[in-house]
Design an enzyme around this catalytic site. Structure first.
Site, PDB file in Angstrom:
ATOM      1  N   TYR A 173       0.716  -1.256   0.069  1.00 35.63           N
ATOM      2  CA  TYR A 173       0.011  -0.260   0.130  1.00 35.63           C
ATOM      3  C   TYR A 173       0.832   1.383   0.048  1.00 35.63           C
ATOM      4  O   TYR A 173       0.474   2.379   0.046  1.00 35.63           O
ATOM      5  CB  TYR A 173      -0.864   0.027   1.254  1.00 35.63           C
ATOM      6  N   GLY A 174       2.076   1.117  -0.015  1.00 33.87           N
ATOM      7  CA  GLY A 174       3.056   2.237  -0.071  1.00 33.87           C
ATOM      8  C   GLY A 174       3.992   2.144  -0.990  1.00 33.87           C
ATOM      9  O   GLY A 174       3.827   2.095  -2.263  1.00 33.87           O
ATOM     10  N   GLU A 199      10.595  -4.401   5.886  1.00 31.97           N
ATOM     11  CA  GLU A 199       9.677  -3.711   6.339  1.00 31.97           C
ATOM     12  C   GLU A 199      10.128  -3.584   7.976  1.00 31.97           C
ATOM     13  O   GLU A 199       9.777  -2.665   8.824  1.00 31.97           O
ATOM     14  CB  GLU A 199       8.371  -4.380   6.642  1.00 31.97           C
TER      15      GLU A 199
END
Length: 139
Positions: free
Chosen positions: A8-9, A76
């Site tokens: 989503y980024g 992440e």
């Protein structure tokens, strides 16, 4: 065994995910219900947190190998936790996938504003790709 992820980024950008995973997987536009996406303070990337009634747009990627998933986990880092979610593609199909959700203990790092994808693309994309390719910490 393959895995499914919802990004989503920054990982929506082909050059960034390729720098992280070593290839550019095919993604399908999708929505994650019950979450909101915010900017992270003093960082060019976003985070998502549970938020009833909200939605996050992103990409569903259906074929991620175990080694690639490990690369995404490393990318992440400690800020996020990989969690199972259900996403809906623009075709209306629902899939179980993993999403990287901001850990509760880091919620104070969220900005009050949503993440601006166009601003990231204009200001941060190229340096971010270079940092990812070098194996460094982007941002």
């Amino acid at each position: 065994m393959s895995h499914r992820v919802f990004v989503y980024g920054t990982l929506q950008f082909p050059a960034i995910i390729a720098a992280v995973m070593g290839r550019t997987p095919v993604g399908t536009a999708a929505t994650l219900d019950g979450y909101a996406r915010y900017a992270v303070k003093r960082a060019p990337y976003p985070a998502i947190v549970p938020s009833p009634g909200e939605q996050v747009r992103g990409l569903f990627i259906g074929e991620i190998g175990p080694a690639e998933l490990a690369c995404l986990d490393d990318f992440e880092g400690e800020l996020y936790r990989r969690e199972p979610v259900t996403v809906t593609t623009d075709d209306g199909d629902e899939f179980e996938a993993y999403a990287y959700v901001l850990r509760r203990r880091f919620r104070a790092s969220l900005a009050d504003a949503p993440w601006d994808e166009q601003d990231f693309a204009a200001r941060w994309h190229d340096p971010y790709v270079r940092a990812c390719r070098a194996g460094g910490e982007p941002g």
